[in-house]
Design a protein around this motif. Structure first.
Motif, PDB file in Angstrom:
ATOM      1  N   ALA A 163     -42.055   6.167  24.944  1.00  0.00           N
ATOM      2  CA  ALA A 163     -40.438   6.138  25.462  1.00  0.00           C
ATOM      3  C   ALA A 163     -39.665   6.002  24.010  1.00  0.00           C
ATOM      4  O   ALA A 163     -40.194   5.418  23.027  1.00  0.00           O
ATOM      5  CB  ALA A 163     -40.309   5.197  26.309  1.00  0.00           C
ATOM      6  N   PHE A 164     -38.597   6.626  24.041  1.00  0.00           N
ATOM      7  CA  PHE A 164     -37.715   6.867  22.908  1.00  0.00           C
ATOM      8  C   PHE A 164     -36.529   6.186  23.351  1.00  0.00           C
ATOM      9  O   PHE A 164     -35.677   6.876  24.465  1.00  0.00           O
ATOM     10  CB  PHE A 164     -37.601   7.985  22.142  1.00  0.00           C
ATOM     11  CG  PHE A 164     -39.031   8.547  21.250  1.00  0.00           C
ATOM     12  CD1 PHE A 164     -39.343   8.345  20.098  1.00  0.00           C
ATOM     13  CD2 PHE A 164     -39.960   9.223  22.451  1.00  0.00           C
ATOM     14  CE1 PHE A 164     -40.479   8.873  19.770  1.00  0.00           C
ATOM     15  CE2 PHE A 164     -41.177   9.707  21.937  1.00  0.00           C
ATOM     16  CZ  PHE A 164     -41.504   9.295  20.452  1.00  0.00           C
ATOM     17  N   HIS A 165     -35.888   5.310  22.614  1.00  0.00           N
ATOM     18  CA  HIS A 165     -34.552   4.756  22.782  1.00  0.00           C
ATOM     19  C   HIS A 165     -33.739   4.519  21.646  1.00  0.00           C
ATOM     20  O   HIS A 165     -34.396   3.957  20.573  1.00  0.00           O
ATOM     21  CB  HIS A 165     -34.555   3.557  23.532  1.00  0.00           C
ATOM     22  CG  HIS A 165     -33.513   3.044  24.088  1.00  0.00           C
ATOM     23  ND1 HIS A 165     -32.763   1.843  23.454  1.00  0.00           N
ATOM     24  CD2 HIS A 165     -32.756   3.226  25.339  1.00  0.00           C
ATOM     25  CE1 HIS A 165     -31.525   1.704  24.042  1.00  0.00           C
ATOM     26  NE2 HIS A 165     -31.449   2.227  25.102  1.00  0.00           N
ATOM     27  N   ALA A 166     -32.624   4.667  21.421  1.00  0.00           N
ATOM     28  CA  ALA A 166     -31.836   4.441  19.951  1.00  0.00           C
ATOM     29  C   ALA A 166     -31.480   3.253  19.871  1.00  0.00           C
ATOM     30  O   ALA A 166     -31.041   2.872  18.556  1.00  0.00           O
ATOM     31  CB  ALA A 166     -30.362   5.561  20.292  1.00  0.00           C
ATOM     32  N   GLY A 167     -31.524   2.410  20.703  1.00  0.00           N
ATOM     33  CA  GLY A 167     -31.334   0.829  20.634  1.00  0.00           C
ATOM     34  C   GLY A 167     -29.781   0.637  20.553  1.00  0.00           C
ATOM     35  O   GLY A 167     -29.364  -0.423  19.819  1.00  0.00           O
ATOM     36  N   THR A 168     -28.719   1.472  21.091  1.00  0.00           N
ATOM     37  CA  THR A 168     -27.542   1.283  20.927  1.00  0.00           C
ATOM     38  C   THR A 168     -27.392   0.078  21.839  1.00  0.00           C
ATOM     39  O   THR A 168     -27.774  -0.095  22.694  1.00  0.00           O
ATOM     40  CB  THR A 168     -26.562   2.468  21.569  1.00  0.00           C
ATOM     41  OG1 THR A 168     -27.202   2.821  22.736  1.00  0.00           O
ATOM     42  CG2 THR A 168     -26.727   3.864  20.541  1.00  0.00           C
ATOM     43  N   GLU A 191     -27.722   8.935  19.031  1.00  0.00           N
ATOM     44  CA  GLU A 191     -28.185   8.159  17.757  1.00  0.00           C
ATOM     45  C   GLU A 191     -29.614   7.976  17.891  1.00  0.00           C
ATOM     46  O   GLU A 191     -30.605   7.245  17.130  1.00  0.00           O
ATOM     47  CB  GLU A 191     -27.677   6.706  17.803  1.00  0.00           C
ATOM     48  CG  GLU A 191     -26.434   6.991  17.601  1.00  0.00           C
ATOM     49  CD  GLU A 191     -25.478   5.495  17.539  1.00  0.00           C
ATOM     50  OE1 GLU A 191     -26.242   4.235  17.539  1.00  0.00           O
ATOM     51  OE2 GLU A 191     -24.253   5.280  16.980  1.00  0.00           O
ATOM     52  N   ILE A 192     -30.564   9.037  18.887  1.00  0.00           N
ATOM     53  CA  ILE A 192     -31.784   8.862  19.048  1.00  0.00           C
ATOM     54  C   ILE A 192     -32.368   9.749  17.712  1.00  0.00           C
ATOM     55  O   ILE A 192     -31.915  10.804  17.295  1.00  0.00           O
ATOM     56  CB  ILE A 192     -32.235   9.650  20.212  1.00  0.00           C
ATOM     57  CG1 ILE A 192     -32.113   8.542  21.461  1.00  0.00           C
ATOM     58  CG2 ILE A 192     -33.705  10.082  20.052  1.00  0.00           C
ATOM     59  CD1 ILE A 192     -32.719   9.332  22.683  1.00  0.00           C
ATOM     60  N   ASP A 193     -33.562   9.220  17.016  1.00  0.00           N
ATOM     61  CA  ASP A 193     -33.797   9.964  15.890  1.00  0.00           C
ATOM     62  C   ASP A 193     -34.597  11.101  16.150  1.00  0.00           C
ATOM     63  O   ASP A 193     -35.902  10.952  16.647  1.00  0.00           O
ATOM     64  CB  ASP A 193     -34.676   8.897  14.951  1.00  0.00           C
ATOM     65  CG  ASP A 193     -34.954   9.558  13.447  1.00  0.00           C
ATOM     66  OD1 ASP A 193     -35.013  10.503  13.292  1.00  0.00           O
ATOM     67  OD2 ASP A 193     -35.200   8.591  12.743  1.00  0.00           O
ATOM     68  N   VAL A 194     -34.205  12.168  16.093  1.00  0.00           N
ATOM     69  CA  VAL A 194     -34.964  13.565  16.467  1.00  0.00           C
ATOM     70  C   VAL A 194     -36.248  13.673  15.669  1.00  0.00           C
ATOM     71  O   VAL A 194     -37.278  14.075  16.242  1.00  0.00           O
ATOM     72  CB  VAL A 194     -34.033  14.918  16.208  1.00  0.00           C
ATOM     73  CG1 VAL A 194     -34.810  16.074  16.475  1.00  0.00           C
ATOM     74  CG2 VAL A 194     -33.130  14.714  17.488  1.00  0.00           C
ATOM     75  N   ALA A 195     -36.374  13.157  14.374  1.00  0.00           N
ATOM     76  CA  ALA A 195     -37.270  13.432  13.658  1.00  0.00           C
ATOM     77  C   ALA A 195     -38.720  12.523  13.788  1.00  0.00           C
ATOM     78  O   ALA A 195     -39.742  13.138  13.831  1.00  0.00           O
ATOM     79  CB  ALA A 195     -36.942  12.888  12.193  1.00  0.00           C
ATOM     80  N   VAL A 196     -38.329  11.452  14.535  1.00  0.00           N
ATOM     81  CA  VAL A 196     -39.383  10.537  15.201  1.00  0.00           C
ATOM     82  C   VAL A 196     -40.122  11.354  16.327  1.00  0.00           C
ATOM     83  O   VAL A 196     -41.388  11.128  16.410  1.00  0.00           O
ATOM     84  CB  VAL A 196     -38.801   9.142  15.367  1.00  0.00           C
ATOM     85  CG1 VAL A 196     -39.896   8.145  16.116  1.00  0.00           C
ATOM     86  CG2 VAL A 196     -38.213   8.310  14.371  1.00  0.00           C
ATOM     87  N   ILE A 197     -39.212  11.811  17.087  1.00  0.00           N
ATOM     88  CA  ILE A 197     -39.715  12.381  18.521  1.00  0.00           C
ATOM     89  C   ILE A 197     -40.507  13.716  17.695  1.00  0.00           C
ATOM     90  O   ILE A 197     -41.732  14.131  18.448  1.00  0.00           O
ATOM     91  CB  ILE A 197     -38.639  12.989  19.381  1.00  0.00           C
ATOM     92  CG1 ILE A 197     -37.673  11.751  19.937  1.00  0.00           C
ATOM     93  CG2 ILE A 197     -39.239  13.625  20.424  1.00  0.00           C
ATOM     94  CD1 ILE A 197     -36.654  12.304  20.380  1.00  0.00           C
TER      95      ILE A 197
END
Length: 215
Positions: A163-168, A191-197
């Protein structure tokens, strides 16, 4: 959530995860699709609540990042109600981007969707039933969480899923994502980091390549 149910049932810590299985003929069709497009990326377009749907701009940034690295085949899944939005995205947002091919699957019967999903090397999705369906089929599934949060218990549960979450600070604003966004824009997605995905998708493909090599 699965762990909570197991605890109530008196079987905590068993690590049981939901699984769905294809029939033998369905497996054959899924494998044929995988051979045709070995690096297909499934896209779970929408969600029950519009605020949980990944914005088209985020999809475009992710696809651009991946298409710079390798030829990319997209299988975009959605409900019948998503048909217009998906069509506009393909015609306008993806127009002119080289190195990609696209198929769309809208409003498929459940078993047919399961076959098509199982042929994908990886599945990237909004927090939705599509994400859970792909995850239960054993496809590496990456959930993009915006107004909801993985810690609330609905993250994909598969061994190869994430799961990916921006942490806002404003997320989660609702357990199931039905509340309208109260800020000027959806920072939880922006603010989700596309590079990480993109790195995670590339890693899933590398694992797939290694598993396909003769032992």
């Amino acid at each position: 959530v699965v762990d909570a149910y197991l605890e109530v049932a008196g079987a905590p810590g068993m690590g049981v995860r939901p699984r769905l299985y294809l029939s033998e003929s369905e497996q054959d069709r899924a494998m044929a699709g995988a051979r045709e497009n070995p690096r297909a990326m499934g896209v779970g377009w929408g969600a029950k609540h519009p605020t949980k749907s990944v914005p088209s701009d985020l999809w475009k940034r992710l696809i651009l990042s991946l298409s710079d690295q390798t030829p990319l085949h997209l299988d975009i899944f959605g409900l019948q109600s998503d048909n217009e939005d998906i069509g506009q995205f393909v015609r306008h947002d993806l127009h002119g981007i080289g190195g990609i091919t696209v198929e769309t699957f809208v409003g498929l019967p459940l078993r047919e969707a399961m076959v098509k999903m199982s042929s994908c090397g990886v599945f990237v999705s909004s927090d939705s039933g599509l994400m859970h369906l792909a995850d239960a089929l054993g496809v590496p599934s990456f959930g993009l969480f915006g107004p909801t949060h993985p810690a609330l218990g609905f993250a994909p549960a598969g061994e190869r899923s994430r799961a990916f979450h921006a942490g806002t600070w404003c997320s989660p604003c609702h357990r199931h994502g039905s509340a309208p966004c109260f800020r000027e824009r959806r920072f939880c997605f922006d603010e989700i980091d596309v590079a990480v995905i993109a790195d995670a998708v590339a890693g899933a493909w590398q694992d797939l390549d290694r598993s396909a090599q003769p032992q």
